[in-house]
Design a protein around this motif. Structure first.
Motif, PDB file in Angstrom:
ATOM      1  N   ASP A 159      25.421 -18.401   5.585  1.00  8.59           N
ATOM      2  CA  ASP A 159      25.597 -19.624   4.790  1.00  8.59           C
ATOM      3  C   ASP A 159      27.092 -19.877   4.624  1.00  8.59           C
ATOM      4  N   PHE A 160      27.545 -21.065   5.006  1.00  9.73           N
ATOM      5  CA  PHE A 160      28.969 -21.397   4.888  1.00  9.73           C
ATOM      6  C   PHE A 160      29.134 -22.600   3.959  1.00  9.73           C
ATOM      7  N   THR A 161      29.840 -22.409   2.849  1.00 10.20           N
ATOM      8  CA  THR A 161      30.093 -23.481   1.893  1.00 10.20           C
ATOM      9  C   THR A 161      31.389 -24.207   2.274  1.00 10.20           C
ATOM     10  N   PHE A 162      31.274 -25.491   2.619  1.00 12.06           N
ATOM     11  CA  PHE A 162      32.476 -26.233   3.016  1.00 12.06           C
ATOM     12  C   PHE A 162      32.885 -27.291   1.988  1.00 12.06           C
ATOM     13  N   TRP A 163      32.117 -27.407   0.891  1.00 12.90           N
ATOM     14  CA  TRP A 163      32.527 -28.280  -0.220  1.00 12.90           C
ATOM     15  C   TRP A 163      31.876 -27.782  -1.495  1.00 12.90           C
ATOM     16  N   LYS A 164      32.672 -27.715  -2.579  1.00 12.69           N
ATOM     17  CA  LYS A 164      32.148 -27.241  -3.859  1.00 12.69           C
ATOM     18  C   LYS A 164      32.927 -27.893  -4.993  1.00 12.69           C
ATOM     19  N   GLU A 166      32.395 -27.981  -9.343  1.00  8.88           N
ATOM     20  CA  GLU A 166      31.641 -27.653 -10.557  1.00  8.88           C
ATOM     21  C   GLU A 166      30.258 -27.113 -10.182  1.00  8.88           C
ATOM     22  N   ASN A 167      29.195 -27.827 -10.542  1.00  9.42           N
ATOM     23  CA  ASN A 167      27.833 -27.349 -10.266  1.00  9.42           C
ATOM     24  C   ASN A 167      27.242 -27.923  -8.982  1.00  9.42           C
ATOM     25  N   GLN A 168      28.076 -28.510  -8.129  1.00  8.39           N
ATOM     26  CA  GLN A 168      27.609 -29.098  -6.883  1.00  8.39           C
ATOM     27  C   GLN A 168      28.265 -28.411  -5.696  1.00  8.39           C
ATOM     28  N   ALA A 169      27.544 -28.398  -4.579  1.00 11.84           N
ATOM     29  CA  ALA A 169      28.077 -27.759  -3.376  1.00 11.84           C
ATOM     30  C   ALA A 169      27.305 -28.254  -2.162  1.00 11.84           C
ATOM     31  N   ILE A 170      27.955 -28.213  -1.012  1.00 13.93           N
ATOM     32  CA  ILE A 170      27.317 -28.490   0.272  1.00 13.93           C
ATOM     33  C   ILE A 170      27.619 -27.323   1.202  1.00 13.93           C
ATOM     34  N   LYS A 171      26.580 -26.803   1.831  1.00 17.69           N
ATOM     35  CA  LYS A 171      26.779 -25.680   2.748  1.00 17.69           C
ATOM     36  C   LYS A 171      25.919 -25.842   3.994  1.00 17.69           C
ATOM     37  N   ALA A 172      26.358 -25.190   5.044  1.00 18.76           N
ATOM     38  CA  ALA A 172      25.618 -25.158   6.302  1.00 18.76           C
ATOM     39  C   ALA A 172      24.931 -23.806   6.426  1.00 18.76           C
ATOM     40  N   ILE A 173      23.724 -23.807   6.985  1.00 17.85           N
ATOM     41  CA  ILE A 173      22.918 -22.587   7.127  1.00 17.85           C
ATOM     42  C   ILE A 173      22.539 -22.424   8.593  1.00 17.85           C
ATOM     43  N   LEU A 174      22.691 -21.214   9.089  1.00 21.97           N
ATOM     44  CA  LEU A 174      22.280 -20.882  10.453  1.00 21.97           C
ATOM     45  C   LEU A 174      21.587 -19.526  10.423  1.00 21.97           C
ATOM     46  N   SER A 175      20.383 -19.441  11.008  1.00 19.28           N
ATOM     47  CA  SER A 175      19.659 -18.173  10.983  1.00 19.28           C
ATOM     48  C   SER A 175      18.851 -17.985  12.253  1.00 19.28           C
ATOM     49  N   ASP A 176      18.520 -16.724  12.499  1.00 23.79           N
ATOM     50  CA  ASP A 176      17.643 -16.354  13.610  1.00 23.79           C
ATOM     51  C   ASP A 176      16.692 -15.281  13.096  1.00 23.79           C
ATOM     52  N   GLU A 177      15.386 -15.500  13.292  1.00 28.49           N
ATOM     53  CA  GLU A 177      14.390 -14.543  12.809  1.00 28.49           C
ATOM     54  C   GLU A 177      13.432 -14.195  13.935  1.00 28.49           C
ATOM     55  N   ILE A 178      13.171 -12.890  14.089  1.00 32.77           N
ATOM     56  CA  ILE A 178      12.243 -12.417  15.099  1.00 32.77           C
ATOM     57  C   ILE A 178      11.089 -11.703  14.411  1.00 32.77           C
ATOM     58  N   MET A 179       9.864 -11.886  14.948  1.00 28.45           N
ATOM     59  CA  MET A 179       8.663 -11.340  14.328  1.00 28.45           C
ATOM     60  C   MET A 179       7.832 -10.598  15.368  1.00 28.45           C
ATOM     61  N   PHE A 180       7.250  -9.477  14.935  1.00 26.54           N
ATOM     62  CA  PHE A 180       6.393  -8.673  15.795  1.00 26.54           C
ATOM     63  C   PHE A 180       5.071  -8.404  15.080  1.00 26.54           C
ATOM     64  N   ASN A 181       3.967  -8.456  15.842  1.00 26.36           N
ATOM     65  CA  ASN A 181       2.654  -8.107  15.312  1.00 26.36           C
ATOM     66  C   ASN A 181       2.361  -6.641  15.579  1.00 26.36           C
ATOM     67  N   ALA A 182       1.535  -6.056  14.717  1.00 27.73           N
ATOM     68  CA  ALA A 182       1.091  -4.673  14.895  1.00 27.73           C
ATOM     69  C   ALA A 182      -0.350  -4.568  14.447  1.00 27.73           C
ATOM     70  N   GLY A 183      -1.127  -3.746  15.149  1.00 24.50           N
ATOM     71  CA  GLY A 183      -2.539  -3.583  14.803  1.00 24.50           C
ATOM     72  C   GLY A 183      -3.424  -3.713  16.027  1.00 24.50           C
ATOM     73  N   LYS A 184      -4.671  -3.290  15.890  1.00 21.30           N
ATOM     74  CA  LYS A 184      -5.605  -3.278  17.014  1.00 21.30           C
ATOM     75  C   LYS A 184      -5.895  -4.675  17.545  1.00 21.30           C
ATOM     76  N   SER A 185      -5.817  -5.686  16.694  1.00 24.17           N
ATOM     77  CA  SER A 185      -6.166  -7.049  17.116  1.00 24.17           C
ATOM     78  C   SER A 185      -5.015  -7.772  17.803  1.00 24.17           C
ATOM     79  N   ASN A 186      -3.858  -7.119  17.944  1.00 20.86           N
ATOM     80  CA  ASN A 186      -2.675  -7.797  18.492  1.00 20.86           C
ATOM     81  C   ASN A 186      -2.066  -7.059  19.674  1.00 20.86           C
ATOM     82  N   ARG A 187      -2.877  -6.451  20.475  1.00 19.91           N
ATOM     83  CA  ARG A 187      -2.355  -5.699  21.616  1.00 19.91           C
ATOM     84  C   ARG A 187      -1.783  -6.604  22.703  1.00 19.91           C
ATOM     85  N   LYS A 188      -2.251  -7.865  22.778  1.00 24.29           N
ATOM     86  CA  LYS A 188      -1.768  -8.773  23.805  1.00 24.29           C
ATOM     87  C   LYS A 188      -0.540  -9.560  23.363  1.00 24.29           C
ATOM     88  N   ASN A 189      -0.287  -9.606  22.065  1.00 20.81           N
ATOM     89  CA  ASN A 189       0.841 -10.404  21.572  1.00 20.81           C
ATOM     90  C   ASN A 189       1.626  -9.632  20.507  1.00 20.81           C
TER      91      ASN A 189
END
Length: 247
Positions: A159-164, A166-189
């Motif tokens: 999160d990068f805040t480029f304007w602030k 008092e109680n106001q602010a504007i920020k840019a957000i960049l994220s990357d999330e990876i997910m994995f399944n586990a269990g007998k029902s998810n052997r193919k994916n």
């Protein structure tokens, strides 16, 4: 493991997970709208609740409705943990198919979030575990029983805040999330999905913030060879209440 090595390992896992050669990729457009409430109970404890509605836009069709609640505990200035429960109501994953029933899913979740704060830049990593109970169903309706599986999630966000002022602010957000399944029902994916997100966040006051972002979700389907490639516009309203000051 230092931060640089961990980041390199995360990028390598993401690349390997997405380096498959799928037989079919289904491109979709979705709008996510979310109301997120944060109730501060004390210096350490808070209660978070969320309502999320997801709708396909081409064609217009209900996708998923989500209710979520979790308690969070601030361990120190860098670490925070939480646990909660979510209910998902899934209408369809393919907008051209509109069944007359919804598939419920009940999900437990626990996470540990690590945060480093600078003057303008905040980096955080979230490790999350989910226990998913999905009601059994076929093309004509719901069936008795449910299918259980685990899902493991890791998110790296800046999160990068480029304007602030008092109680106001504007920020840019960049994220990357990876997910994995586990269990007998998810052997193919085993690889579930990767989400890349970019957004602009506007803090209007101590109580309200607004966020508009774009999310790309690349998700493997249960067949193990087919994928969803989803372009998602996400609009969020954040509502912050301070119970500790009232007390």
């Amino acid at each position: 493991m230092n931060n640089r090595a961990f980041l390199l390992l995360f990028l390598l896992l993401t690349t390997l997970a997405m380096a498959q050669a799928p037989k079919k990729i289904d491109h979709q457009s979705i709008l996510w709208t979310r109301y997120y409430n944060q109730l501060l109970l004390s210096e350490k404890w808070s209660l978070h609740s969320e309502i999320d509605n997801r709708v396909f836009t081409k064609p217009i069709q209900q996708n998923v409705y989500v209710l979520r609640v979790q308690g969070r505990y601030r361990i120190n200035s860098h670490l925070e943990t939480g646990a909660g429960f979510a209910h998902f109501s899934v209408t369809t994953q393919i907008p051209e198919i509109n069944p007359d029933f919804r598939i419920p899913e009940y999900r437990g979740q626990q996470d540990l979030t690590w945060r480093i704060s600078g003057k303008k830049l905040v980096l955080n990593q979230r490790f999350q575990v989910e226990e998913r109970f999905i009601n059994n169903a076929n093309s004509s309706g719901l069936l008795v029983g449910s299918t259980f599986s685990w899902r493991l999630r890791y998110r790296l966000q800046g999160d990068f805040t480029f304007w602030k002022k008092e109680n106001q602010a504007i920020k840019a957000i960049l994220s990357d999330e990876i997910m994995f399944n586990a269990g007998k029902s998810n052997r193919k994916n085993t690889f579930d999905q990767n989400r890349i997100y970019a957004a602009i966040h506007f803090q209007a006051s101590n109580h309200f913030s607004y966020e508009l972002g774009y999310l790309n979700s690349y998700q493997r389907r249960s067949s193990g060879v087919d994928f969803f490639d989803r372009d998602i516009i996400r609009l969020s309203v954040f509502h912050r209440l301070n119970w500790k000051n009232k007390s």
